[in-house]
Design a protein around this motif. Structure first.
Motif, PDB file in Angstrom:
ATOM      1  N   SER A  31       0.858  -1.155   0.107  1.00 12.16           N
ATOM      2  CA  SER A  31      -0.058   0.179  -0.087  1.00 12.16           C
ATOM      3  C   SER A  31       0.824   1.432   0.352  1.00 12.16           C
ATOM      4  O   SER A  31       2.606   0.717   0.418  1.00 12.16           O
ATOM      5  N   ALA A  32       0.393   2.234  -0.472  1.00 10.57           N
ATOM      6  CA  ALA A  32       0.723   3.785  -0.084  1.00 10.57           C
ATOM      7  C   ALA A  32       0.959   4.007   1.310  1.00 10.57           C
ATOM      8  O   ALA A  32       1.988   4.844   1.273  1.00 10.57           O
ATOM      9  N   ASP A  33       0.907   3.056   2.002  1.00  7.42           N
ATOM     10  CA  ASP A  33       1.228   3.491   3.506  1.00  7.42           C
ATOM     11  C   ASP A  33       2.399   2.599   4.015  1.00  7.42           C
ATOM     12  O   ASP A  33       2.319   2.371   5.255  1.00  7.42           O
ATOM     13  N   MET A  34       3.702   2.513   3.345  1.00 11.48           N
ATOM     14  CA  MET A  34       4.995   2.090   3.549  1.00 11.48           C
ATOM     15  C   MET A  34       5.158   2.491   5.001  1.00 11.48           C
ATOM     16  O   MET A  34       5.060   3.511   5.301  1.00 11.48           O
ATOM     17  N   SER A  35       4.814   0.964   5.872  1.00 11.52           N
ATOM     18  CA  SER A  35       5.786   2.105   7.553  1.00 11.52           C
ATOM     19  C   SER A  35       6.907   0.902   7.751  1.00 11.52           C
ATOM     20  O   SER A  35       7.901   0.346   7.099  1.00 11.52           O
ATOM     21  N   ASP A  36       7.626   1.643   8.787  1.00 13.44           N
ATOM     22  CA  ASP A  36       8.646   0.999   8.963  1.00 13.44           C
ATOM     23  C   ASP A  36       8.445  -0.700  10.149  1.00 13.44           C
ATOM     24  O   ASP A  36       7.173  -0.930  10.295  1.00 13.44           O
ATOM     25  N   LYS A  37       9.227  -1.074  11.020  1.00 15.34           N
ATOM     26  CA  LYS A  37       9.107  -2.664  11.943  1.00 15.34           C
ATOM     27  C   LYS A  37       8.093  -1.919  12.710  1.00 15.34           C
ATOM     28  O   LYS A  37       7.343  -3.155  13.500  1.00 15.34           O
ATOM     29  N   ASP A  38       8.100  -0.722  13.187  1.00 12.39           N
ATOM     30  CA  ASP A  38       7.189   0.157  14.530  1.00 12.39           C
ATOM     31  C   ASP A  38       5.709  -0.170  13.976  1.00 12.39           C
ATOM     32  O   ASP A  38       4.790   0.189  14.979  1.00 12.39           O
ATOM     33  N   GLY A  39       5.571  -0.181  12.603  1.00 10.81           N
ATOM     34  CA  GLY A  39       4.355   0.416  12.131  1.00 10.81           C
ATOM     35  C   GLY A  39       4.196   2.040  11.892  1.00 10.81           C
ATOM     36  O   GLY A  39       2.983   2.701  11.606  1.00 10.81           O
ATOM     37  N   ASN A  40       5.017   2.748  11.683  1.00 12.79           N
ATOM     38  CA  ASN A  40       5.059   4.717  11.260  1.00 12.79           C
ATOM     39  C   ASN A  40       5.476   4.494  10.022  1.00 12.79           C
ATOM     40  O   ASN A  40       6.157   4.614   9.659  1.00 12.79           O
ATOM     41  N   PRO A  41       4.100   5.456   9.407  1.00 10.22           N
ATOM     42  CA  PRO A  41       5.064   5.873   7.542  1.00 10.22           C
ATOM     43  C   PRO A  41       6.085   5.562   7.703  1.00 10.22           C
ATOM     44  O   PRO A  41       6.780   6.510   8.548  1.00 10.22           O
ATOM     45  N   ALA A  42       6.341   6.005   6.364  1.00 13.82           N
ATOM     46  CA  ALA A  42       8.336   6.238   6.146  1.00 13.82           C
ATOM     47  C   ALA A  42       8.202   7.624   6.100  1.00 13.82           C
ATOM     48  O   ALA A  42       9.181   7.872   6.884  1.00 13.82           O
ATOM     49  N   PHE A  43       7.255   8.337   5.629  1.00 11.93           N
ATOM     50  CA  PHE A  43       7.547   9.704   6.070  1.00 11.93           C
ATOM     51  C   PHE A  43       7.619  10.730   6.975  1.00 11.93           C
ATOM     52  O   PHE A  43       8.856  11.384   7.563  1.00 11.93           O
ATOM     53  N   VAL A  44       6.926   9.768   8.562  1.00 10.67           N
ATOM     54  CA  VAL A  44       6.970   9.894   9.610  1.00 10.67           C
ATOM     55  C   VAL A  44       8.310   9.342  10.221  1.00 10.67           C
ATOM     56  O   VAL A  44       8.737  10.471  10.636  1.00 10.67           O
ATOM     57  N   VAL A  45       9.525   8.421   9.827  1.00  9.76           N
ATOM     58  CA  VAL A  45      10.503   8.286  10.171  1.00  9.76           C
ATOM     59  C   VAL A  45      11.399   9.102   9.221  1.00  9.76           C
ATOM     60  O   VAL A  45      12.270   9.584  10.508  1.00  9.76           O
ATOM     61  N   ALA A  46      11.303   9.791   8.552  1.00 10.12           N
ATOM     62  CA  ALA A  46      12.214  11.077   7.756  1.00 10.12           C
ATOM     63  C   ALA A  46      11.891  12.570   9.256  1.00 10.12           C
ATOM     64  O   ALA A  46      12.566  12.767   8.913  1.00 10.12           O
ATOM     65  N   ILE A  47      10.673  12.321   8.978  1.00 14.56           N
ATOM     66  CA  ILE A  47      10.782  14.122  10.101  1.00 14.56           C
ATOM     67  C   ILE A  47      11.161  13.543  11.380  1.00 14.56           C
ATOM     68  O   ILE A  47      12.464  14.248  11.966  1.00 14.56           O
ATOM     69  N   ARG A  48      11.025  12.651  11.921  1.00 20.22           N
ATOM     70  CA  ARG A  48      11.848  12.299  13.236  1.00 20.22           C
ATOM     71  C   ARG A  48      12.939  12.140  12.780  1.00 20.22           C
ATOM     72  O   ARG A  48      13.787  12.240  14.075  1.00 20.22           O
ATOM     73  N   MET A  49      13.792  11.409  11.903  1.00 19.75           N
ATOM     74  CA  MET A  49      15.569  11.552  11.736  1.00 19.75           C
ATOM     75  C   MET A  49      16.284  12.754  11.094  1.00 19.75           C
ATOM     76  O   MET A  49      17.245  13.329  10.973  1.00 19.75           O
ATOM     77  N   GLY A  50      14.916  14.084  10.466  1.00 16.45           N
ATOM     78  CA  GLY A  50      15.483  15.053  10.116  1.00 16.45           C
ATOM     79  C   GLY A  50      15.816  15.498   8.718  1.00 16.45           C
ATOM     80  O   GLY A  50      16.584  15.997   8.489  1.00 16.45           O
ATOM     81  N   LYS A  51      15.546  14.303   8.373  1.00 15.08           N
ATOM     82  CA  LYS A  51      15.759  14.125   6.725  1.00 15.08           C
ATOM     83  C   LYS A  51      14.260  14.986   6.079  1.00 15.08           C
ATOM     84  O   LYS A  51      13.572  14.206   5.480  1.00 15.08           O
ATOM     85  N   ALA A  52      14.805  16.098   5.792  1.00 11.19           N
ATOM     86  CA  ALA A  52      13.825  16.889   4.921  1.00 11.19           C
ATOM     87  C   ALA A  52      13.444  16.778   3.464  1.00 11.19           C
ATOM     88  O   ALA A  52      12.343  16.136   3.060  1.00 11.19           O
ATOM     89  N   GLU A  53      14.998  16.197   3.477  1.00 10.38           N
ATOM     90  CA  GLU A  53      14.925  16.159   1.232  1.00 10.38           C
ATOM     91  C   GLU A  53      14.088  14.725   1.142  1.00 10.38           C
ATOM     92  O   GLU A  53      13.241  13.926   0.503  1.00 10.38           O
ATOM     93  N   MET A  54      14.565  13.626   2.218  1.00 14.84           N
ATOM     94  CA  MET A  54      13.791  12.329   2.266  1.00 14.84           C
ATOM     95  C   MET A  54      12.288  12.069   2.240  1.00 14.84           C
ATOM     96  O   MET A  54      11.425  11.737   1.390  1.00 14.84           O
ATOM     97  N   PHE A  55      12.101  13.025   3.525  1.00 15.21           N
ATOM     98  CA  PHE A  55      10.463  12.934   3.227  1.00 15.21           C
ATOM     99  C   PHE A  55       9.754  13.531   2.041  1.00 15.21           C
ATOM    100  O   PHE A  55       8.907  13.573   1.988  1.00 15.21           O
ATOM    101  N   LYS A  56      10.168  14.910   1.449  1.00 14.69           N
ATOM    102  CA  LYS A  56       9.236  15.422   0.024  1.00 14.69           C
ATOM    103  C   LYS A  56       9.782  14.534  -0.553  1.00 14.69           C
ATOM    104  O   LYS A  56       8.577  13.834  -1.257  1.00 14.69           O
TER     105      LYS A  56
END
Length: 101
Positions: A31-56
């Motif tokens: 699905s478009a809601d690709m998540s990490d092992k904890d169930g957080n969407p990938a761009f949430v992971v990017a935000i938490r890591m401070g990866k602006a370009e990855m978020f975009k």
């Protein structure tokens, strides 16, 4: 059960790898809601890591794949709340920009 390769690609800022993993995920029926092992969407992971370009990049892929703009982390927090919790002003601005466009 999550995608550790995606998390590594986000962490290292490897845009091409993120795109390739996303494409593979979607081709395999994901699905478009690709998540990490904890169930957080990938761009949430990017935000938490401070990866602006990855978020975009991830947000664009998510929306192109038919994902919803109302995205929440595994605890139900909106992107704006997640970004606020980072304390990083740039990360706080990202959800505002994508949600207002």
């Amino acid at each position: 059960d999550g995608n550790p390769a995606l998390v590594v690609a986000i962490c290292t800022g490897n845009v091409e790898m993120v795109k390739a993993l996303w494409e593979l995920h979607m081709q395999s029926g994901g699905s478009a809601d690709m998540s990490d092992k904890d169930g957080n969407p990938a761009f949430v992971v990017a935000i938490r890591m401070g990866k602006a370009e990855m978020f975009k990049v991830l947000w664009e892929l998510h929306m192109q794949s038919g994902g919803s703009a109302d995205v929440r982390d595994k605890d139900g927090n909106s992107l704006l709340v997640v970004a606020t919790c980072t304390g990083n002003v740039e990360m706080f601005k990202l959800p505002l920009v994508v949600l207002l466009v």
